[in-house]
Design an enzyme around this catalytic site. Structure first.
Site, PDB file in Angstrom:
ATOM      1  N   GLY A 111     -22.719   9.363  -8.125  1.00 15.29           N
ATOM      2  CA  GLY A 111     -22.719   8.309  -8.989  1.00 15.29           C
ATOM      3  C   GLY A 111     -21.395   8.117 -10.005  1.00 15.29           C
ATOM      4  O   GLY A 111     -20.953   6.928 -10.273  1.00 15.29           O
ATOM      5  N   GLY A 154     -18.300   8.702  -9.749  1.00 13.79           N
ATOM      6  CA  GLY A 154     -17.241   8.266  -9.051  1.00 13.79           C
ATOM      7  C   GLY A 154     -16.459   9.150  -8.155  1.00 13.79           C
ATOM      8  O   GLY A 154     -15.999   8.621  -7.020  1.00 13.79           O
ATOM      9  N   THR A 173     -17.722  16.061  -2.359  1.00 17.64           N
ATOM     10  CA  THR A 173     -17.950  14.952  -1.639  1.00 17.64           C
ATOM     11  C   THR A 173     -16.432  14.387  -1.462  1.00 17.64           C
ATOM     12  O   THR A 173     -16.474  14.054   0.023  1.00 17.64           O
ATOM     13  CB  THR A 173     -18.532  13.861  -2.513  1.00 17.64           C
ATOM     14  OG1 THR A 173     -17.670  13.464  -3.763  1.00 17.64           O
ATOM     15  CG2 THR A 173     -20.111  13.944  -2.858  1.00 17.64           C
ATOM     16  N   GLU A 225     -30.136   7.487 -11.038  1.00 13.08           N
ATOM     17  CA  GLU A 225     -30.774   8.050 -10.210  1.00 13.08           C
ATOM     18  C   GLU A 225     -32.268   7.323  -9.916  1.00 13.08           C
ATOM     19  O   GLU A 225     -32.720   7.114  -8.740  1.00 13.08           O
ATOM     20  CB  GLU A 225     -31.434   9.609 -10.639  1.00 13.08           C
ATOM     21  CG  GLU A 225     -30.116  10.207 -10.819  1.00 13.08           C
ATOM     22  CD  GLU A 225     -29.976  11.235 -11.893  1.00 13.08           C
ATOM     23  OE1 GLU A 225     -28.855  11.965 -12.256  1.00 13.08           O
ATOM     24  OE2 GLU A 225     -31.028  11.549 -12.598  1.00 13.08           O
TER      25      GLU A 225
END
Length: 187
Positions: free
Chosen positions: A89, A91, A96, A154
């Site tokens: 979320g 950025g 990740t 979320e």
């Protein structure tokens, strides 16, 4: 005087409704196309975003797809024809980024669910699902949601993911009965 529960709920619902109104009409298409083309899918998210990704994994499993949660002991290796979808979320996150690099090096495609269309993860991804909602990257200032920190993103994820499943179900001819038949009986 503090707000009543109903007043707080109405404001939270208005915040979510505003996010849904800002979704691009074709916002889901890149992710839907990527999912439909994938042989195997692995999903990843951290914290509360991770809970939403697990929920999406469950629904995709109910649709009969070969889908897994990154970090589970049974997640298979990804390779050509496969898809890694990460939720980030705010950025970009180092975790990740590393997972995306591993997947790409193995020949898999990558997808990102994010509120930051110009974030690093979105720039590296093959498919981006942009949900224009507040996260912890922008939860301060005069124009914020009644919901704390990244909650608006979320909550919006859950709704967007259910709409994604409905569209996938329509495009694949999957039925509610077939999905229900794949639901666990170990409850």
């Amino acid at each position: 005087m503090p707000q009543s529960l109903d007043q707080m709920a109405q404001q939270a619902l208005a915040d979510v409704s505003a996010v849904m109104a800002r979704l691009a009409p074709d916002a889901l298409e890149p992710m839907i196309d990527s999912i439909l083309q994938a042989k195997r899918i692995a999903l990843h998210g951290l914290g509360r975003e991770g809970l939403q990704m697990r929920g999406l994994t469950m629904r995709l499993f109910h649709m009969g797809l070969d889908v897994h949660v990154v970090g589970d002991m049974t997640v298979p290796p990804l390779g050509p024809g496969d898809l890694l979808v990460v939720s980030v979320g705010p950025g970009d996150l180092q975790t990740t980024k590393a997972l995306m690099e591993i997947a790409k090096a193995a020949g898999a495609r990558t997808g990102v669910v994010t509120a930051q269309r110009e974030g690093g993860a979105a720039k590296r991804a093959d498919a981006v699902l942009h949900i224009p909602a507040q996260t912890m990257a922008d939860d301060q200032g005069s124009k914020t949601s009644i919901l704390p920190m990244g909650s608006l993103f979320e909550v919006s994820q859950m709704l967007v993911f259910e709409m994604l499943v409905l569209i996938l179900r329509e495009r694949t001819g999957e039925t509610a009965e077939a999905m229900r038949a794949r639901h666990t009986n170990l409850e």
